[in-house]
Design an enzyme around this catalytic site. Structure first.
Site, PDB file in Angstrom:
ATOM      1  N   CYS A 155      91.103 -60.757 -20.245  1.00 13.47           N
ATOM      2  CA  CYS A 155      92.452 -60.705 -20.603  1.00 13.47           C
ATOM      3  C   CYS A 155      93.182 -59.988 -19.253  1.00 13.47           C
ATOM      4  O   CYS A 155      92.385 -59.518 -18.236  1.00 13.47           O
ATOM      5  CB  CYS A 155      93.124 -60.303 -21.610  1.00 13.47           C
ATOM      6  SG  CYS A 155      93.094 -58.344 -22.003  1.00 13.47           S
ATOM      7  N   HIS A 213      72.299 -49.016 -24.141  1.00 14.39           N
ATOM      8  CA  HIS A 213      72.595 -48.125 -25.328  1.00 14.39           C
ATOM      9  C   HIS A 213      73.000 -48.604 -26.374  1.00 14.39           C
ATOM     10  O   HIS A 213      72.968 -48.305 -27.499  1.00 14.39           O
ATOM     11  CB  HIS A 213      73.394 -47.054 -24.490  1.00 14.39           C
ATOM     12  CG  HIS A 213      72.697 -46.029 -23.700  1.00 14.39           C
ATOM     13  ND1 HIS A 213      73.096 -44.792 -23.380  1.00 14.39           N
ATOM     14  CD2 HIS A 213      71.581 -46.378 -22.734  1.00 14.39           C
ATOM     15  CE1 HIS A 213      72.186 -44.245 -22.287  1.00 14.39           C
ATOM     16  NE2 HIS A 213      71.567 -45.219 -22.318  1.00 14.39           N
TER      17      HIS A 213
HETATM   18  C1  RB5 Z   1      99.410 -60.204 -21.057  1.00 13.24           C
HETATM   19  O1  RB5 Z   1     100.329 -59.814 -20.465  1.00 13.24           O
HETATM   20  C2  RB5 Z   1      98.642 -59.013 -21.384  1.00 13.24           C
HETATM   21  O2  RB5 Z   1      99.348 -58.027 -22.313  1.00 13.24           O
HETATM   22  C3  RB5 Z   1      97.070 -59.333 -21.709  1.00 13.24           C
HETATM   23  O3  RB5 Z   1      96.398 -60.188 -21.039  1.00 13.24           O
HETATM   24  C4  RB5 Z   1      96.147 -58.109 -22.009  1.00 13.24           C
HETATM   25  O4  RB5 Z   1      96.230 -57.306 -21.095  1.00 13.24           O
HETATM   26  C5  RB5 Z   1      96.395 -57.304 -23.380  1.00 13.24           C
HETATM   27  O5  RB5 Z   1      95.581 -56.352 -23.623  1.00 13.24           O
END
Ligand code: RB5
Length: 149
Positions: A67, A100
């Site tokens: 993400c 670990h």
């Molecule tokens: C999306 O904008 C962002 O919040 C997501 O990709 C991530 O970083 C959340 O933890």
């Protein structure tokens, strides 16, 4: 060694996710792409949970989830039974997460890590064995005793 790897991302990680899918398929791995498949805003819990459940159920040997920061997908992945997800910013962190912590899911932040570093993190994570040392095994077992999962 060919392995079954579940890969997923939200919109913040979809570019690296697509690169990782190609990288791992080129290396001969059996990759399940759990989406997302575009840069349209997408809720990271939906995709992270899908890939983490594949690891939890045994359908996948390991997971890689991306993400923007790696944080949200790590929190989600660690909700699945038997999943030990580690958010890594360096290859050294990936090595330690395997040796670990016997981590079975790697999470990455596309907005925080350059692609060449991300590539190195993924390859390190997937090629480093757990140490098998008794003290590390005991500590991982204690994690699972705490969470009853
Ligand atoms: C999306 O904008 C962002 O919040 C997501 O990709 C991530 O970083 C959340 O933890």
């Amino acid at each position: 060694m060919s392995r079954r790897i579940a890969v997923a991302a939200d919109h913040g990680g979809v570019d690296y996710k697509d690169r990782i899918v190609a990288l791992l398929r080129d290396a001969g791995h059996d990759v399940a792409d759990h989406g997302t498949h575009s840069a349209e805003p997408a809720d990271y819990p939906d995709y992270a949970h899908s890939a983490a459940e594949a690891v939890s159920s045994g359908d996948a040997d390991a997971g890689v989830i991306v993400c923007g920061s790696g944080i949200g997908v790590s929190i989600v992945a660690n909700k699945s039974k038997g999943v030990r997800a580690a958010n890594c910013l360096t290859a050294e962190m990936a090595r330690l997460a395997r040796e670990h912590n016997n981590a079975n899911v790697l999470t990455l932040g596309e907005r925080l890590v350059e692609w060449e570093t991300a590539r190195e993190i993924v390859l390190t994570f997937l090629t480093t064995p757990a140490s098998g040392d008794a003290r590390h095994t005991r500590r991982v077992e204690k994690i699972h005793d705490l969470t009853e999962c």
